[in-house]
Design an enzyme around this catalytic site. Structure first.
Site: not given
Ligand SMILES: Cc1cc2nc3c(=O)[nH]c(=O)nc-3n(C[C@H](O)[C@H](O)[C@H](O)COP(=O)(O)OP(=O)(O)OC[C@H]3O[C@@H](n4cnc5c(N)ncnc54)[C@H](O)[C@@H]3O)c2cc1C
Length: 605
Positions: A118, A238, A240, A250, A364, A405
């Protein structure tokens, strides 16, 4: 008639954080959960990618120190390092706890929990990507939510499903409970608690293009703010990088973990330029900015405002971007990313195994929220614990995520700090008596809701419509407090929000009934979102630097001398009630970042 309830522990929110807290609280005291959604509809169930823990099951040399480092660096050094250490260490044991509860994790051939790559998760302090994300295909959040809910039922937690919290109840400085509306009947319920936890998730609905569910309007966070308590780091929101174009739905980073690449209008894999070592698996803030830079330079697809995420096996194999550079097959992708592939087929009408997918950054995750310590206890502006009040999950700011994050670090935050909070609530409830409820404590918010319920539109042109104001709020936030920000754009958002707050006073609704009056609740949610949007825009305008998810064109560099600190904002109009906070009646504060192991450095990937 108001109904009264008394519980040692009351938890608002039945997502991963709320349920983990409830499970642990219920082992030591009588516990209730209030949720405006049926619990298993909470947004945690939408989390696809996975949950991080340095189990080192893949034998790639992972350790909790590396996880802690990645979290701190990913957060652009704004995370409190003692909290990040707890996150990384406790993650391992929390995953094992979930496994023992029966969570059906994917397995390696030898039966261990399988893990995947990730963004921003590396071994040896940034040296190479590591497989740290534990997963159940791309339905990890769904499995967590179902598992925790079953455990809570077994534990006889009392659930108040489809109850909408509208206000926090305080006696002096002590939190004594909350007020909620039973959506099915419109009845008012007062919950008297020794320990109350807010675990209400994010508030991405203040933006137009968002991955967040319709329910993520942040009403309980606004309730905290309206009671004069501070919110922390609200400027850090944030984006994304990979939302479905225009819809914002998403497409999880898991797709890039499996090797998908981002491609611009010239057919180039542009992340090679921006993050030469980790490329498409750089942290989200960096990728979102890179996408916007490509679009601005005219290198969007056909010069438009989107780029492609390409997860066709032939592309992944061409770039050797699969895990460990290995070849991937269509069968493997269909098995590891079933939901994501299905989303593209359903919502875009294209087959991602045959065609690249148009994507754009989508709002996000709220890094900021209700300030807490490592035991999920809520703190005031002087960092003093507010007795009886707790918060965990996305609505809380511990802060482990700092200014940005990392993917898979939210689910782990939920279970780690949800569990710590639940246990702490038991300790507190054991040693404390109930503090009295102030008389008629619910009267003010009830009067406010009644007045809103009676503002019924007489003809189609009468009054302001909730949907019109909400769209205007989402538009200005999307345009002006976006991936890139300037003083001018944010000042415009602040001015727009002032106007919208003024117009909100003339909001009218169509349904004056009591039963399932979602018209009324949506009007109430809009008021909450206007307060939170104002907090985001104000704090963003105040922070004169770029850090993590807050990127200013007029202050492009991080400024540790002036801005290595958390921001606070609270209401200061003297009133202490539940109503919409008058525009501009707020105060700023700050608190230092707790450093430790890792000195702030330039952030290179
Ligand atoms: C599409 C998507 C995919 C994601 N994927 C990942 C991932 O793979 N890995 C990862 O780590 N993170 C992921 N995230 C982020 C993560 O899922 C969320 O941050 C996290 O699930 C939030 O959990 P929570 O328990 O704080 O709140 P939620 O799960 O959002 O639950 C909020 C709860 O609060 C209740 N509530 C809210 N307002 C009220 C009110 N007024 N009264 C009563 N109840 C109320 C709701 O009913 C609900 O039960 C993803 C997020 C999204 C949107």
């Amino acid at each position: 008639m108001t109904k009264f309830h008394q519980f040692d522990a009351v938890i608002v929110g039945a997502g991963g954080a709320g349920l983990m807290a409830a499970l642990h609280a219920s082992k030591g005291c009588n516990t209730a959960v209030i949720s405006k959604l049926y619990p298993t509809r909470s947004h945690t169930g939408a989390a696809q990618g996975g949950i991080a823990a340095a189990l080192n099951n893949m034998g790639d040399g992972d350790s909790w120190e590396f996880h802690m480092f990645d979290t701190v660096k990913g957060g652009d050094y704004l995370a409190d390092q003692d909290s990040a250490e707890i996150l990384a260490k406790d993650a391992i044991d929390a995953i094992i706890e979930l496994e023992h509860m029966g969570l059906p994790f994917d397995r390696t051939p030898d039966g261990r929990i399988d893990q995947r790559r990730f963004g921003g998760h590396t071994a040896n302090f940034g040296e190479r990507l590591v497989m740290r994300s534990c997963k159940a295909a791309d339905r990890t959040g769904h499995m967590i939510l179902q598992t925790l809910y079953q455990q809570c039922i077994k534990q006889k937690v009392r659930f108040f499903d489809e109850f909408f919290m509208v206000d926090l109840l305080m006696n002096g400085n002590t939190c004594v409970g909350c007020v909620a509306i039973e959506i099915a009947t419109g009845e008012v319920h007062v919950f008297h608690s020794k320990a109350l936890m807010i675990a209400s998730g994010g508030f991405g609905k203040i933006f137009k293009v968002t991955s967040n569910a319709v329910s993520l309007t942040g009403d309980p966070v606004a309730a905290v703010y309206r009671r004069g308590l501070p919110l922390e780091d609200m400027e850090f929101f944030q984006f994304h990088p990979t939302g479905i174009y225009k819809l914002g739905i998403l497409l999880s980073e898991a797709a890039r973990g499996e090797g998908s690449v981002l491609i611009n209008g010239k057919g180039e894999r542009f992340m090679e330029q921006y993050a030469p070592s980790v490329k498409d698996l750089a942290p989200r803030d960096l990728i979102s900015r890179s996408i916007m830079s490509e679009i601005r330079a005219g290198r969007g697809i056909d010069g438009k405002d989107y780029v492609y995420m390409d997860f066709r096996p032939e592309t992944i194999n061409k770039f050797k971007s699969g895990p460990g550079g290995k070849e991937v097959t269509r069968e493997h992708l269909e098995k590891s990313l079933p939901e994501i592939i299905e989303f593209v087929r359903v919502y875009m009408g294209i087959d991602p195994m045959e065609h690249p997918v148009p994507i754009q950054p989508t709002a996000h995750y709220a890094m900021g929220g209700i300030p807490t310590d490592n035991e999920a206890r809520v703190l005031d502006a002087n960092e003093k614990v507010i007795p009886g009040l707790y918060s965990a999950g996305e609505c809380a700011c511990v802060s482990v995520h700092g200014a940005n994050r990392l993917g898979t670090n939210s689910l782990v935050d939920l279970v780690v700090f949800g569990r710590r909070g639940g246990k702490e609530m038991v300790e507190y409830a054991k040693k404390t008596d109930f503090t009295a409820l102030p008389k008629n404590s619910e009267a003010q918010v009830v009067a406010e809701l009644e007045s809103l319920r009676n503002r019924v539109r007489k003809d189609p042109k009468d009054g302001e419509r909730v949907s019109t104001l909400r769209t205007a709020m989402q538009d200005t936030m999307q345009l002006n407090v976006s991936v890139y920000r300037t003083a001018e754009s944010m000042a415009k958002a602040v001015a727009d929000l002032a106007e919208l707050k003024a117009r909100y006073a003339n909001v009218k609704i169509d349904d004056s009934g009591k039963i399932f009056n979602t018209d009324l609740l949506e009007a109430f949610e809009l008021g909450c979102m206007l307060d939170l949007a104002e907090c985001v825009a104000r704090t963003a305008l105040a922070r004169q630097e770029s850090r993590g998810g807050h990127a200013r064109e007029d202050f492009p560099n991080r400024d540790d001398k002036k801005w290595l600190k958390h921001s606070l904002i609270w209401r200061n109009d003297g009133a202490s009630n539940a109503s919409l906070v008058p525009h501009g009646k707020y105060q700023f504060g700050e608190r230092p970042v707790r450093l430790g192991r890792f000195e702030p450095k330039e952030r290179k990937y």
